[in-house]
Design a protein around this motif. Structure first.
Motif, PDB file in Angstrom:
ATOM      1  N   TYR A 216      14.986   0.080  -5.293  1.00  0.00           N
ATOM      2  CA  TYR A 216      14.063   1.285  -5.016  1.00  0.00           C
ATOM      3  C   TYR A 216      14.581   2.507  -5.743  1.00  0.00           C
ATOM      4  CZ  TYR A 216      12.038  -0.794  -1.106  1.00  0.00           C
ATOM      5  OH  TYR A 216      11.359  -1.745  -0.127  1.00  0.00           O
TER       6      TYR A 216
ATOM      7  N   ASP B  47       8.386   3.397  -8.429  1.00  0.00           N
ATOM      8  CA  ASP B  47       7.141   3.078  -7.966  1.00  0.00           C
ATOM      9  C   ASP B  47       7.122   1.940  -6.874  1.00  0.00           C
ATOM     10  OD1 ASP B  47       5.677   4.565  -9.653  1.00  0.00           O
ATOM     11  OD2 ASP B  47       5.192   2.971 -11.180  1.00  0.00           O
TER      12      ASP B  47
ATOM     13  N   ILE C 157       7.383   0.091  -3.642  1.00  0.00           N
ATOM     14  CA  ILE C 157       7.299   0.393  -2.581  1.00  0.00           C
ATOM     15  C   ILE C 157       7.680  -0.796  -1.209  1.00  0.00           C
ATOM     16  CG2 ILE C 157       5.208   0.567  -0.650  1.00  0.00           C
ATOM     17  CD1 ILE C 157       6.064   3.180  -2.013  1.00  0.00           C
TER      18      ILE C 157
ATOM     19  N   LYS D 204       4.379  -2.396  -5.750  1.00  0.00           N
ATOM     20  CA  LYS D 204       3.735  -0.870  -5.643  1.00  0.00           C
ATOM     21  C   LYS D 204       3.119  -1.065  -4.188  1.00  0.00           C
ATOM     22  CE  LYS D 204       3.190   0.546 -10.279  1.00  0.00           C
ATOM     23  NZ  LYS D 204       2.025   0.701 -11.430  1.00  0.00           N
ATOM     24  N   SER D 205       2.948  -1.909  -3.667  1.00  0.00           N
ATOM     25  CA  SER D 205       2.506  -1.999  -2.138  1.00  0.00           C
ATOM     26  C   SER D 205       3.139  -3.520  -1.646  1.00  0.00           C
ATOM     27  CB  SER D 205       1.050  -2.261  -2.196  1.00  0.00           C
ATOM     28  OG  SER D 205       0.724  -3.545  -2.666  1.00  0.00           O
TER      29      SER D 205
END
Ligand SMILES: CSC[C@@H](O)[C@@H](O)C(=O)COP(=O)(O)O
Ligand SMILES: [Zn+2]
Length: 207
Positions: free
Chosen positions: A90, A95, A97, A183-184
């Motif tokens: 992180y 970016d 997540i 990113k997700s």
């Protein structure tokens, strides 16, 4: 109408863990999953929980500096033994997540295909799903030593990636497992499946 419904990210981690468990990549207590939330803290699986049957109370909310957010976190749980790796990812990749770590048989087998600190990946179409849009790509995944002291692994990740970013959002720990980030939560889940497909291919090709 705008959809303002809030989905607790822990539910996505639970669903991903259950899926990975069914693939045989998170058997017993193996692996750990985390997801960063807008205030910069992240939810991470507590240490030693059965990953095939996680519940909302099996997570700890941590701040980037390692402070545990007591509000919402279950008491008396220890954060994952590999939290320092998630923290490092992180901090290196703003970016990112979600960060997922699984232990598959194939990840362990392919980590023995080289003695070097990078493993060449075959030029499969699947690499596009990991962001490599090249014809006949020459792609490598970084390989790290499985030190007993996890913060030492994290320090080596920090040192290497601060100098050179990996070609794909993934790293392999030798004789241990793979860690991916995205990113997700959806990206992290897809990347996990894609790297595991590539590892399966490599093992099958070697036979
Ligand atoms: C099956 S033991 C595996 C652990 O040592 C570790 O590698 C792991 O992935 C899970 O540790 P945890 O502390 O539960 O997050
Ligand atoms: Zn592990």
């Amino acid at each position: 109408m705008t959809n303002t419904s809030f989905v607790d990210p822990r539910l996505e981690l639970i669903a991903a863990a259950s899926h990975f468990y069914q693939q045989g990549w998170m058997v017993g207590t193996a692996g750990n999953l985390s997801c960063r939330i807008p205030d910069g803290s992240f939810w991470i699986t507590a240490s030693g929980r059965s990953k095939g049957e996680l519940q909302l109370g099996d997570f700890i909310r941590m701040h980037p500096d390692g402070r545990i957010e007591r509000e919402g976190s279950a008491n008396n749980l220890k954060p994952s033994a590999e939290t320092s790796i998630h923290q490092t990812i992180y901090s290196l990749f703003p970016d990112a997540i979600a960060c997922y770590h699984v232990h598959s048989v194939e990840a362990n087998l392919v980590s023995g295909f080289t003695n070097s600190d990078n493993l060449s990946l075959p030029p499969l179409e699947m690499l596009k799903g990991l962001g490599v849009w090249e014809e006949n790509p020459n792609c490598e995944i970084p390989v790290f030593t499985n030190h007993l002291q996890v913060p030492q692994i994290a320090a080596e990740i920090e040192k290497r990636f601060s100098k050179t970013s990996p070609q794909i959002p993934a790293l392999l720990i030798r004789n241990h497992g793979v860690t991916v980030w995205g990113k997700s939560t959806t990206d992290a889940r897809n990347y996990t499946e894609l790297v595991e497909y590539i590892f399966r291919y490599m093992v099958a090709y070697k036979k």
